[in-house]
Scaffold this motif. Structure first.
Motif: not given
Lengths: 112, 113
Positions: A12-20, A77-83
């Motif tokens: 669970v993360t905020q928009m704009g974050n990067d996650k792997s 890896h996903i950059n700049s996560l979007e809804l």
């Protein structure tokens, strides 16, 4: 021993974050995949790797970058996560492209 | 558009009854596979049928393939509550120089005790 394991199970993360998301298979398979399953259960291939080489890139935004350090591992890896990235992401592996796939248990990604 | 389409989208039956799900696809294939997905879990491979095969059995599962009609069916006999899951067909599709396994949207099977 789990054949295809992926972590984390929930993200669970905020928009704009990067996650792997990490994936490992202990089956000795040559081919690994990332699939995305949306809220309507539609499963769509994103990437496939064969022996660390990218074989399929299914017109996924370049914010998504797979990495295969060796043939047993395929990370996403996903950059700049979007809804719209909210979905369940599945890692899978197979001995050959035309053979049966072994799936991980999925990573439920929720972008707030 | 998708390669594989399952029909029906949802199926509800009583324990002990047979369940039949169908899959139609558009282009030529080398093989067709069926998978099961329990709620909140990954997909599990059930059976693979090659384009030169017409029927295959595995326990209570029977799969048929009609390449002339570009369709397949999955029959689960003597269903159990534990068979409740989504069932997907998958076909290999040539994408450029590479093949990929493409899934349908699935049939949600509910087996009532």
């Amino acid at each position: 021993d789990t054949a295809v394991s992926q972590t984390p199970k929930y993200l669970v993360t905020q928009m704009g974050n990067d996650k792997s998301i990490k994936c490992e298979q202990n089956l000795g398979h040559d081919t690994m995949y990332w699939y995305k399953q949306d809220s309507k259960k539609f499963l769509k291939i994103m990437f496939s790797y064969n022996n660390k080489e990218l074989i399929i890139n299914e017109t996924v935004p370049n914010r998504f970058s797979p990495k295969s350090p060796d043939k047993a591992h395929l990370n996403l890896h996903i950059n700049s996560l979007e809804l719209g990235d909210s979905a369940v992401y599945f890692c899978a592996s197979s001995q050959d492209w035309s053979e049966k796939l072994f799936f991980g248990s999925g990573t439920q990604l929720s972008v707030l | 558009s998708q390669q594989g389409e399952e029909d029906p989208q949802a199926l509800s039956i009583q324990e002990g009854e047979n369940a039949t799900m169908n899959c139609s696809y558009k282009t030529s294939i080398n093989n067709l596979q069926w998978y099961r997905q329990n709620s909140g879990r990954g997909l599990v491979h059930l059976i693979l049928i090659r384009s030169n095969e017409r029927e295959k059995h595995s326990g209570r599962l029977r799969v048929t393939l009609d390449t002339s009609k570009k369709s397949s069916s999955l029959l689960i006999t003597a269903s159990r509550a534990a068979d409740t899951a989504s069932y997907f067909c998958a076909t290999d599709v040539r994408g450029g120089s590479n093949y990929k396994l493409t899934f349908g949207k699935g049939t949600l099977l509910t087996v009532n005790p």
